[in-house]
Design a protein around this motif. Structure first.
Motif, PDB file in Angstrom:
ATOM      1  N   HIS A   1      -2.223  -9.880   0.516  1.00 50.91           N
ATOM      2  CA  HIS A   1      -3.173  -9.221   1.419  1.00 50.91           C
ATOM      3  C   HIS A   1      -3.460 -10.099   2.637  1.00 50.91           C
ATOM      4  O   HIS A   1      -3.570  -9.601   3.762  1.00 50.91           O
ATOM      5  CB  HIS A   1      -4.473  -8.914   0.686  1.00 50.91           C
TER       6      HIS A   1
ATOM      7  N   HIS B   1      -0.149 -10.115   4.789  1.00 52.42           N
ATOM      8  CA  HIS B   1       0.213  -8.820   5.385  1.00 52.42           C
ATOM      9  C   HIS B   1      -1.023  -7.914   5.382  1.00 52.42           C
ATOM     10  O   HIS B   1      -1.135  -7.005   4.545  1.00 52.42           O
ATOM     11  CB  HIS B   1       1.351  -8.178   4.593  1.00 52.42           C
ATOM     12  N   PRO B   2      -1.943  -8.117   6.314  1.00 48.32           N
ATOM     13  CA  PRO B   2      -3.202  -7.348   6.308  1.00 48.32           C
ATOM     14  C   PRO B   2      -3.012  -5.842   6.484  1.00 48.32           C
ATOM     15  O   PRO B   2      -3.900  -5.069   6.103  1.00 48.32           O
ATOM     16  CB  PRO B   2      -3.986  -7.952   7.483  1.00 48.32           C
ATOM     17  N   ASP B   3      -1.887  -5.426   7.048  1.00 48.87           N
ATOM     18  CA  ASP B   3      -1.644  -3.995   7.245  1.00 48.87           C
ATOM     19  C   ASP B   3      -0.937  -3.349   6.043  1.00 48.87           C
ATOM     20  O   ASP B   3      -0.713  -2.131   6.029  1.00 48.87           O
ATOM     21  CB  ASP B   3      -0.788  -3.759   8.497  1.00 48.87           C
TER      22      ASP B   3
ATOM     23  N   GLU C   1      -0.229  -2.184   2.017  1.00 44.31           N
ATOM     24  CA  GLU C   1      -0.975  -1.621   0.892  1.00 44.31           C
ATOM     25  C   GLU C   1      -0.795  -2.567  -0.290  1.00 44.31           C
ATOM     26  O   GLU C   1       0.314  -2.719  -0.808  1.00 44.31           O
ATOM     27  CB  GLU C   1      -0.449  -0.231   0.544  1.00 44.31           C
TER      28      GLU C   1
ATOM     29  N   ARG D   1       4.935  -2.361   2.306  1.00 45.07           N
ATOM     30  CA  ARG D   1       4.823  -2.622   3.735  1.00 45.07           C
ATOM     31  C   ARG D   1       6.133  -2.305   4.448  1.00 45.07           C
ATOM     32  O   ARG D   1       7.191  -2.203   3.819  1.00 45.07           O
ATOM     33  CB  ARG D   1       4.437  -4.078   3.995  1.00 45.07           C
TER      34      ARG D   1
END
Length: 243
Positions: free
Chosen positions: A132, A135-137, A139, A155
């Motif tokens: 998370h 890769h904040p974007d 799931e 992602r």
């Protein structure tokens, strides 16, 4: 499963601990998947794959067949360099009649720690937090498989395929959608990293059904029903799926 006219279901695929030769886990590949021999010569493998694809998908265009073989070999070499212990590719006919391709890779990650530090739920939770943050974007979730706890990450990733593979001077930009699972092992410290990827984002929902079936089949039980002893810790339990 999505395909009914592709490669027959393979035998359960083991990944083995190098020190013991005993499989860490088993999983089933559905119809449509072709497993690669990672020790095979690259040119021989591409010829064999082309020979296998041609009769199975006679109505596929030459471009589709070439893309499967060439891009598949490029991705395969990248995965082998990254320590892959299993790589397979699929060419499936989707519900709208279109042919679609994807790749599955399994890597066994073994940390340099003793069995006393094994905490399967903790490992999966820490991995989910790390993904998370990286890769904040994406799931990201913590899920429970029949085999046990797992971190999940979905992602999109932009890639540049070498144009020379297709007879072009410039690299070919493409977007890959991938789902990865970090599955802490029941046999000791370490995790199995399952990575499934495809350029066919249009049929992603159907691919999730395929991946779900593979992950539900992950098991410490051999195909004949003989079980390997799980590590002695309270996180090693859970309902087991028969392979």
């Amino acid at each position: 499963m999505t395909s009914t006219d592709a490669v027959p279901t393979t035998a359960p695929a083991p990944t083995e601990a190098p020190s013991s030769g005993i499989p860490d886990l088993w999983f089933e590949l559905p119809p449509g998947f072709l497993e690669f021999d990672l020790e095979e010569d690259s040119e021989e493998r591409m010829v064999r794959m082309a020979d296998a694809v041609d009769p199975l998908f006679a109505d596929a265009t030459p471009e589709q067949k070439l893309s499967l073989v060439v891009s598949g070999e490029y991705i395969l070499q990248t995965m082998i360099a990254g320590g892959a212990e299993h790589v397979s590719a699929c060419l499936l006919r989707m519900s709208d009649g279109k042919l679609s391709q994807a790749t599955l890779c399994v890597i066994i990650e073994r940390p340099d720690v003793g069995p006393e530090s094994q905490d399967r739920r903790g490992t999966a939770r820490r991995t989910a937090v790390q993904w998370h943050e990286q890769h904040p974007d994406a799931e990201v979730a913590l899920i429970m498989l029949p085999y046990g706890p797992s971190a999940l990450c979905i992602r999109d990733q932009g890639l540049q395929l070498p144009g020379v593979l297709f007879g072009l001077d410039d690299p070919i930009p493409t977007t890959i959608r991938q789902v990865q699972f970090c599955v802490p092992l029941r046999t000791g410290p370490g995790s199995a990293l399952f990575l499934f990827m495809t350029e066919d984002i249009e049929h992603w929902a159907e691919y999730l059904d395929v991946v779900s079936g593979i992950m539900k089949s992950v098991s410490a039980d051999e195909p004949d029903g003989d079980s390997k002893p799980a590590a002695d810790n309270p996180d090693a339990g859970g309902t087991e799926s028969q392979a």
